[in-house]
Scaffold this active site. Sequence first.
Site, short mmCIF file in Angstrom:
data_model
loop_
_atom_site.label_atom_id
_atom_site.label_comp_id
_atom_site.label_asym_id
_atom_site.label_seq_id
_atom_site.Cartn_x
_atom_site.Cartn_y
_atom_site.Cartn_z
N ASP A 282 41.50 41.68 43.18
CA ASP A 282 42.55 41.08 44.01
C ASP A 282 42.41 39.57 44.10
O ASP A 282 43.38 38.86 44.33
CB ASP A 282 42.56 41.70 45.40
N ALA B 76 47.47 43.96 43.23
CA ALA B 76 47.61 42.50 43.24
C ALA B 76 48.79 41.97 42.39
O ALA B 76 49.67 41.29 42.93
CB ALA B 76 46.29 41.87 42.82
N LYS C 45 39.23 46.42 46.02
CA LYS C 45 39.32 47.47 47.04
C LYS C 45 37.96 47.79 47.66
O LYS C 45 36.95 47.86 46.96
CB LYS C 45 39.93 48.72 46.38
O1 MRU Z 1 45.35 47.83 48.86
P1 MRU Z 1 45.84 47.92 47.45
O2 MRU Z 1 46.21 49.29 47.03
O3 MRU Z 1 46.94 46.91 47.18
O4 MRU Z 1 44.58 47.49 46.60
C1 MRU Z 1 44.68 47.43 45.21
C2 MRU Z 1 43.40 47.11 44.56
O5 MRU Z 1 42.40 46.84 45.19
C3 MRU Z 1 43.40 47.03 43.07
O6 MRU Z 1 42.18 47.42 42.54
C4 MRU Z 1 43.67 45.58 42.67
O7 MRU Z 1 44.82 45.10 43.30
C5 MRU Z 1 43.79 45.42 41.22
S1 MRU Z 1 45.37 45.96 40.62
C6 MRU Z 1 45.42 45.65 38.97
#
Ligand code: MRU
Length: 360
Positions: free
Chosen positions: A238, A47, A249
């Site tokens: 996110d 994110a 996620k």
């Molecule tokens: O699909 P992605 O790899 O962008 O998903 C990332 C996540 O779900 C992370 O846990 C989230 O962005 C937190 S990052 C500090």
Amino acid sequence: MPDPIKWDDGFLYLLDQRKIPFEITYVKCANCTDVAKAIEKMIVRGAPAIGIAAAYGVVLASEGGPREIQRGIERLSRTRPTAVNLFWALKKMENAVSSFLDKTTEDDWDAHVPKKLLKDKLLITALGIHEEERQIEKLIAFYGQSILFQNCRVLTHCNAGGLATGGIGTALGILKIAQKMGKEIQVYCDETRPLLQGARLSSWELWIEGLEVIVICDDMAAFLMKKGAVDLVIVGADRIALNGDTANKIGTYNLAVLCKYHDIPLYVAAPRSTIDIDLTDGEAIPIEERNPDEVRTFGGIKIFPDDISVWNPAFDVTPNGLISGIITEVGILKKPYEESIAKAMVASVNFKDIQRAGFE
Ligand code: MRU
């Protein structure tokens, strides 16, 4: 660890996260479309990192003037729908453009205002977003390490580390700092199907920092908990609604349900830019659905026929009741989240805490 996002000599360089850990290569983005495509292909992901990359994307779009900037912002906002940090960063860049243009019309702009001045201002704004995120993560780590005891076994999901944020990371930053402070931290990384951010990114990121890491398949978490091997779970986010409902996620909700059953605390770590002040609860959080081939293949090999359908949501929403605390740059927020989040959104950041903790 290699920097996931680098601005150098007028270009944006993104560490290609699809190839980690076995290949460290950067993709050069020379224009805004390059950045948008890099976000879609998940060359850059996580994110806060998506937001930072998009901010630099707007800088690249500014070469073409205000109309091109607007087009760039629209293009970037169509890349990935769930992480609110993307829209937060684009809003900051839009505000920087408006304050620069002030009362000039577009015709005036084309005729008189030097493009370079606007580009410089946008670059300062993007660099500021990037640097602020680095500092904020130190504070998240400072507050977050307090929940970890001397010998602590932590389970994490996906990658909420520096690769996803541009600094030391959120969930993983807490673990790294706790280790540096002398705590013994053992980390279980969920592999995180289908794109394996836990197995490929988190395990590597923690391993090169010297933490003890064990990778498990996603379906092993329940048994691990039943065996009493997990003291707590920390994940990133996110998008967080004002009542604390949290999108992260896909598979995070599974963990939250398992934690409830096994009486294990689950914490979310995220900067306030991940809180969506327009959403009262998690119902309306847009959930990205990705290409079925991500599920249909494994390591580039097809594992079942195209005619068999796939459902591939990239995120899920964990209800606030299953979250023990939300670790932010202004402290650890507790239930009722409607109240603690409202207070946190207007609290000032105390960067002196970073110096006091010796993190500088
Ligand atoms: O699909 P992605 O790899 O962008 O998903 C990332 C996540 O779900 C992370 O846990 C989230 O962005 C937190 S990052 C500090």
